[in-house]
Design a protein around this motif. Structure first.
Motif, PDB file in Angstrom:
ATOM      1  N   ALA A  75       0.857  -1.199   0.000  1.00  0.00           N
ATOM      2  CA  ALA A  75       0.000   0.000   0.000  1.00  0.00           C
ATOM      3  C   ALA A  75       0.885   1.238   0.000  1.00  0.00           C
ATOM      4  CB  ALA A  75      -0.933  -0.010   1.210  1.00  0.00           C
ATOM      5  N   ASP A  76       1.568   1.450  -1.106  1.00  0.00           N
ATOM      6  CA  ASP A  76       2.441   2.612  -1.229  1.00  0.00           C
ATOM      7  C   ASP A  76       1.650   3.874  -1.565  1.00  0.00           C
ATOM      8  OD1 ASP A  76       4.707   1.174  -0.678  1.00  0.00           O
ATOM      9  OD2 ASP A  76       5.219   0.817  -2.771  1.00  0.00           O
ATOM     10  N   ASP A  77       2.242   5.021  -1.188  1.00  0.00           N
ATOM     11  CA  ASP A  77       1.754   6.347  -1.579  1.00  0.00           C
ATOM     12  C   ASP A  77       0.433   6.740  -0.934  1.00  0.00           C
ATOM     13  OD1 ASP A  77       4.033   6.507  -3.223  1.00  0.00           O
ATOM     14  OD2 ASP A  77       2.969   5.535  -4.875  1.00  0.00           O
ATOM     15  N   TYR A  78       0.275   6.353   0.346  1.00  0.00           N
ATOM     16  CA  TYR A  78      -0.852   6.805   1.153  1.00  0.00           C
ATOM     17  C   TYR A  78      -0.319   7.489   2.414  1.00  0.00           C
ATOM     18  CZ  TYR A  78      -3.748   3.564  -1.597  1.00  0.00           C
ATOM     19  OH  TYR A  78      -4.387   2.910  -2.609  1.00  0.00           O
ATOM     20  N   GLU A  79      -1.069   8.477   2.930  1.00  0.00           N
ATOM     21  CA  GLU A  79      -0.717   9.066   4.212  1.00  0.00           C
ATOM     22  C   GLU A  79      -1.093   8.108   5.333  1.00  0.00           C
ATOM     23  OE1 GLU A  79      -2.420  12.924   4.482  1.00  0.00           O
ATOM     24  OE2 GLU A  79      -1.167  13.749   2.884  1.00  0.00           O
ATOM     25  N   LEU A  80      -0.510   8.303   6.514  1.00  0.00           N
ATOM     26  CA  LEU A  80      -0.533   7.271   7.546  1.00  0.00           C
ATOM     27  C   LEU A  80      -1.930   6.816   7.940  1.00  0.00           C
ATOM     28  CD1 LEU A  80       1.773   6.675  10.454  1.00  0.00           C
ATOM     29  CD2 LEU A  80      -0.647   6.797  10.970  1.00  0.00           C
ATOM     30  N   GLN A  81      -2.829   7.731   8.240  1.00  0.00           N
ATOM     31  CA  GLN A  81      -4.149   7.316   8.714  1.00  0.00           C
ATOM     32  C   GLN A  81      -4.877   6.475   7.677  1.00  0.00           C
ATOM     33  OE1 GLN A  81      -5.262   7.891  11.863  1.00  0.00           O
ATOM     34  NE2 GLN A  81      -3.317   8.898  12.346  1.00  0.00           N
ATOM     35  N   ASP A  82      -4.839   6.886   6.411  1.00  0.00           N
ATOM     36  CA  ASP A  82      -5.450   6.130   5.321  1.00  0.00           C
ATOM     37  C   ASP A  82      -4.731   4.799   5.138  1.00  0.00           C
ATOM     38  OD1 ASP A  82      -6.868   5.347   3.080  1.00  0.00           O
ATOM     39  OD2 ASP A  82      -5.930   6.801   1.731  1.00  0.00           O
ATOM     40  N   TRP A  83      -3.414   4.853   5.122  1.00  0.00           N
ATOM     41  CA  TRP A  83      -2.568   3.668   4.925  1.00  0.00           C
ATOM     42  C   TRP A  83      -2.857   2.618   5.997  1.00  0.00           C
ATOM     43  CZ3 TRP A  83       1.400   2.204   8.397  1.00  0.00           C
ATOM     44  CH2 TRP A  83       2.312   1.250   7.929  1.00  0.00           C
ATOM     45  N   LEU A  84      -2.937   3.064   7.271  1.00  0.00           N
ATOM     46  CA  LEU A  84      -3.081   2.129   8.381  1.00  0.00           C
ATOM     47  C   LEU A  84      -4.486   1.558   8.483  1.00  0.00           C
ATOM     48  CD1 LEU A  84      -1.647   0.877  10.855  1.00  0.00           C
ATOM     49  CD2 LEU A  84      -2.410   2.861  12.187  1.00  0.00           C
ATOM     50  N   PHE A  85      -5.484   2.427   8.528  1.00  0.00           N
ATOM     51  CA  PHE A  85      -6.848   1.973   8.809  1.00  0.00           C
ATOM     52  C   PHE A  85      -7.546   1.375   7.592  1.00  0.00           C
ATOM     53  CE2 PHE A  85      -6.056   4.787  12.396  1.00  0.00           C
ATOM     54  CZ  PHE A  85      -6.596   4.067  13.445  1.00  0.00           C
ATOM     55  N   ASN A  86      -7.235   1.860   6.399  1.00  0.00           N
ATOM     56  CA  ASN A  86      -7.946   1.396   5.203  1.00  0.00           C
ATOM     57  C   ASN A  86      -7.201   0.344   4.396  1.00  0.00           C
ATOM     58  OD1 ASN A  86     -10.105   3.182   5.703  1.00  0.00           O
ATOM     59  ND2 ASN A  86      -8.988   4.852   4.708  1.00  0.00           N
ATOM     60  N   HIS A  87      -5.934   0.107   4.726  1.00  0.00           N
ATOM     61  CA  HIS A  87      -5.151  -0.857   3.956  1.00  0.00           C
ATOM     62  C   HIS A  87      -4.423  -1.869   4.839  1.00  0.00           C
ATOM     63  CE1 HIS A  87      -5.840   1.438   0.239  1.00  0.00           C
ATOM     64  NE2 HIS A  87      -5.700   2.506   1.010  1.00  0.00           N
ATOM     65  N   ILE A  88      -3.558  -1.413   5.728  1.00  0.00           N
ATOM     66  CA  ILE A  88      -2.708  -2.321   6.485  1.00  0.00           C
ATOM     67  C   ILE A  88      -3.505  -3.175   7.472  1.00  0.00           C
ATOM     68  CG2 ILE A  88      -0.793  -2.482   8.109  1.00  0.00           C
ATOM     69  CD1 ILE A  88      -0.038  -1.784   5.190  1.00  0.00           C
ATOM     70  N   PHE A  89      -4.385  -2.551   8.255  1.00  0.00           N
ATOM     71  CA  PHE A  89      -5.172  -3.337   9.207  1.00  0.00           C
ATOM     72  C   PHE A  89      -5.993  -4.413   8.493  1.00  0.00           C
ATOM     73  CE2 PHE A  89      -5.451   0.064  12.817  1.00  0.00           C
ATOM     74  CZ  PHE A  89      -4.196  -0.309  13.244  1.00  0.00           C
ATOM     75  N   LYS A  90      -6.524  -4.084   7.322  1.00  0.00           N
ATOM     76  CA  LYS A  90      -7.328  -5.060   6.572  1.00  0.00           C
ATOM     77  C   LYS A  90      -6.465  -6.208   6.072  1.00  0.00           C
ATOM     78  CE  LYS A  90     -10.889  -1.767   5.129  1.00  0.00           C
ATOM     79  NZ  LYS A  90     -11.537  -1.080   3.980  1.00  0.00           N
ATOM     80  N   ALA A  91      -5.249  -5.911   5.632  1.00  0.00           N
ATOM     81  CA  ALA A  91      -4.337  -6.972   5.182  1.00  0.00           C
ATOM     82  C   ALA A  91      -3.902  -7.843   6.352  1.00  0.00           C
ATOM     83  CB  ALA A  91      -3.117  -6.359   4.498  1.00  0.00           C
ATOM     84  N   GLU A  92      -3.623  -7.209   7.488  1.00  0.00           N
ATOM     85  CA  GLU A  92      -3.172  -7.968   8.654  1.00  0.00           C
ATOM     86  C   GLU A  92      -4.254  -8.911   9.175  1.00  0.00           C
ATOM     87  OE1 GLU A  92       0.228  -5.061  10.596  1.00  0.00           O
ATOM     88  OE2 GLU A  92      -1.879  -4.739  11.148  1.00  0.00           O
ATOM     89  N   ALA A  93      -5.514  -8.569   8.948  1.00  0.00           N
ATOM     90  CA  ALA A  93      -6.606  -9.438   9.385  1.00  0.00           C
ATOM     91  C   ALA A  93      -6.593 -10.780   8.646  1.00  0.00           C
ATOM     92  CB  ALA A  93      -7.941  -8.739   9.172  1.00  0.00           C
ATOM     93  N   LYS A  94      -5.932 -10.833   7.502  1.00  0.00           N
ATOM     94  CA  LYS A  94      -5.832 -12.072   6.721  1.00  0.00           C
ATOM     95  C   LYS A  94      -4.621 -12.915   7.103  1.00  0.00           C
ATOM     96  CE  LYS A  94      -7.766  -9.764   2.612  1.00  0.00           C
ATOM     97  NZ  LYS A  94      -7.508  -9.424   1.185  1.00  0.00           N
ATOM     98  N   MET A  95      -3.734 -12.380   7.919  1.00  0.00           N
ATOM     99  CA  MET A  95      -2.473 -13.052   8.224  1.00  0.00           C
ATOM    100  C   MET A  95      -2.648 -14.090   9.327  1.00  0.00           C
ATOM    101  SD  MET A  95      -0.002  -9.667   7.972  1.00  0.00           S
ATOM    102  CE  MET A  95       1.374 -10.455   8.812  1.00  0.00           C
ATOM    103  N   ASP A  96      -2.156 -15.293   9.085  1.00  0.00           N
ATOM    104  CA  ASP A  96      -2.136 -16.332  10.108  1.00  0.00           C
ATOM    105  C   ASP A  96      -0.713 -16.483  10.653  1.00  0.00           C
ATOM    106  OD1 ASP A  96      -0.755 -17.653   8.095  1.00  0.00           O
ATOM    107  OD2 ASP A  96      -2.394 -19.058   7.640  1.00  0.00           O
ATOM    108  N   ASP A  97      -0.510 -17.466  11.534  1.00  0.00           N
ATOM    109  CA  ASP A  97       0.799 -17.643  12.157  1.00  0.00           C
ATOM    110  C   ASP A  97       1.889 -17.931  11.126  1.00  0.00           C
ATOM    111  OD1 ASP A  97      -0.318 -17.220  14.614  1.00  0.00           O
ATOM    112  OD2 ASP A  97      -0.104 -19.277  15.337  1.00  0.00           O
ATOM    113  N   LYS A  98       1.548 -18.671  10.083  1.00  0.00           N
ATOM    114  CA  LYS A  98       2.554 -18.982   9.065  1.00  0.00           C
ATOM    115  C   LYS A  98       2.995 -17.724   8.334  1.00  0.00           C
ATOM    116  CE  LYS A  98       3.626 -22.116   5.244  1.00  0.00           C
ATOM    117  NZ  LYS A  98       3.157 -23.252   4.412  1.00  0.00           N
ATOM    118  N   CYS A  99       2.058 -16.834   8.046  1.00  0.00           N
ATOM    119  CA  CYS A  99       2.401 -15.558   7.404  1.00  0.00           C
ATOM    120  C   CYS A  99       3.344 -14.755   8.308  1.00  0.00           C
ATOM    121  CB  CYS A  99       1.144 -14.747   7.128  1.00  0.00           C
ATOM    122  SG  CYS A  99       0.069 -15.406   5.841  1.00  0.00           S
ATOM    123  N   VAL A 100       3.007 -14.693   9.578  1.00  0.00           N
ATOM    124  CA  VAL A 100       3.834 -13.944  10.529  1.00  0.00           C
ATOM    125  C   VAL A 100       5.243 -14.539  10.591  1.00  0.00           C
ATOM    126  CG1 VAL A 100       4.129 -13.358  12.963  1.00  0.00           C
ATOM    127  CG2 VAL A 100       1.883 -13.117  11.886  1.00  0.00           C
TER     128      VAL A 100
END
Length: 432
Positions: A75-100
């Motif tokens: 999620a390049d080229d976004y400011e922090l609030q947009d980047w974190l709440f609208n992109h990163i948190f949603k991607a992290e919700a898909k991550m399991d232990d193997k991804c981590v």
């Protein structure tokens, strides 16, 4: 003696003898046992000729999110609030232990191959991260980045609390202190006063460092003032968050009164120049902080907002930004800049056995190639480390006397297997 580096330039970070030319450095077990311009009388099991090379303390990266390497470029080229709440948190919700696990392995490989030997990491799934740290041999302070979006906090219902208790009991002070567990609060804006008080008490109960994001963006800083009538620094101090050794990431929007409080509390500020610029958060006034006595160290942040873990890049940028801020080329000279990534980082992690090349210190060391084009000629070794060197110049990395990386090969990580599994498992999962 297990290992002897000979005929090598040694950058000790010790003001008494900062650079030793054509020196000898001996390792026995986990420790540095010999340091001199003279050859030792005893034979070493292995000798490394250091002609055209520099050996120095390993770099200390004081703010990371190591599993996030699987989100590099996500999620390049976004400011922090947009980047974190609208992109990163949603991607992290898909991550399991193997991804981590795979993300953490990939990051450790990148770090040791670019000169980092110790990290301060904050993420989710702390037990998975801790096990990767244990098995790969890098040094780390580890915490979960704990959140709370409800006014009432019940720690017994919090997965982060259960994971904290697990890693404290299993990993704290593991391998003669190579692993330490910190308390993590993600930030003021992602948690609540009751939550801060609870975790501040836990840090004191277990005598642990505290790690958090602080005043990273103007929006975060000003919203806190509107909500509580105080800056994030002030309100968190009121709730005991700085009562143990605190490592404060970013601090771009600190006010002068905040800096004074940070000095009083003996806390450290972790400067993340690349991430702060990429997310358009601003430029931290590290010049003023250091003038006031703040211990400033360096971090890369996660690669989702960087996009590498090359701490040499942060080192050069921190020195250049400091000069640009004051319009004075003498600001933060190379020797002082190098301390941000070594001595100051050790202080931030509350460690007194790394950050210098000194007899009795742990052998957390890196060897850098100074025979290549980008280091020709060399008039000042320290200046060349700060302004010329990039992570790919690193030839060897060791932690506690154990070589983790040498001449392109990893001793504790099957990097080809890691890359294959990220491409076959992680990417389809995050795209799905």
């Amino acid at each position: 003696m297990d290992l002897l580096f000979k005929n090598i330039t040694i950058v000790t970070m010790d003001d008494e003898e900062f650079v030793i030319e054509n020196g000898y450095l001996g390792i026995q077990g986990e420790k540095i046992v010999y340091l001199s311009k003279e050859k030792p009388n005893i034979q070493a099991n292995r000798e490394i000729d250091g002609k055209g090379k520099v050996i120095m303390p390993g770099l200390i990266n004081c703010h990371t999110h190591i599993p996030m390497s699987i989100l590099r470029g996500y999620a390049d080229d976004y400011e922090l609030q947009d980047w974190l709440f609208n992109h990163i948190f949603k991607a992290e919700a898909k991550m399991d232990d193997k991804c981590v696990e795979l993300g953490a392995l990939l990051t450790v490989a990148e770090m040791v191959s670019t000169g980092t030997t110790s990290i301060t990491d904050m993420y989710i799934n702390g037990p998975v991260v801790a096990e990767v740290i244990k098995n790969t041999g890098i040094r780390a302070n580890i915490c979960n980045g704990n959140f709370c979006f409800t006014e009432k906090y019940d720690h017994l219902e919090d997965k982060g609390y259960r994971q904290f208790m697990e890693i404290v009991e299993k990993y704290h002070n593991y391998s003669n202190g190579r692993i330490k567990i910190d308390v993590g609060i993600h930030g003021e804006y992602t948690s609540t006063p009751e939550f801060w008080t609870f975790w501040a008490k836990k840090a004191k109960e277990y005598n642990l460092n505290m790690h958090l994001h602080l005043s990273e963006t103007e929006l975060e800083h000003e919203n806190c003032k509107k909500k509580y009538g105080k800056t994030p620094t002030e309100i968190l101090i009121d709730h005991g968050v700085f009562d143990t050794q605190a490592n404060l990431a970013h601090c771009v929007w600190l006010e002068e009164k905040d800096m004074k409080l940070i000095v009083e509390k003996n806390a450290s500020v972790c400067h993340n120049p690349v991430s702060n610029l990429k997310l358009a958060s601003g430029i931290a006034d590290t010049n003023k902080m250091m003038e006031m006595g703040v211990n400033v160290c360096l971090g890369t942040d996660g690669v989702a907002s960087n996009n590498t873990h090359d701490l040499f890049e942060e080192l050069k940028l921190s020195a250049i930004l400091a000069k640009g801020k004051t319009l004075c080329a003498k600001t933060l000279p190379a020797k002082e800049a190098l301390k941000l990534a070594t001595i100051n980082g050790a202080k931030s992690q509350n460690r007194d056995n790394i950050g210098m090349v000194k007899i009795g210190y742990d052998a957390d060391l890196i060897m850098v190639d100074f025979s290549n084009i980008s280091h020709t000629p060399v008039y000042d070794v320290v200046s060349s480390l700060v302004y010329n060197t990039i992570g790919r110049d690193v030839l060897l990395t060791m932690v506690q006397g154990k070589i983790l990386y040498e001449n392109g090969k990893f001793t504790t990580i099957d990097i080809e297997k890691v890359k294959e599994e990220i491409n076959s498992y992680v990417i389809p999962k995050l795209k799905g």
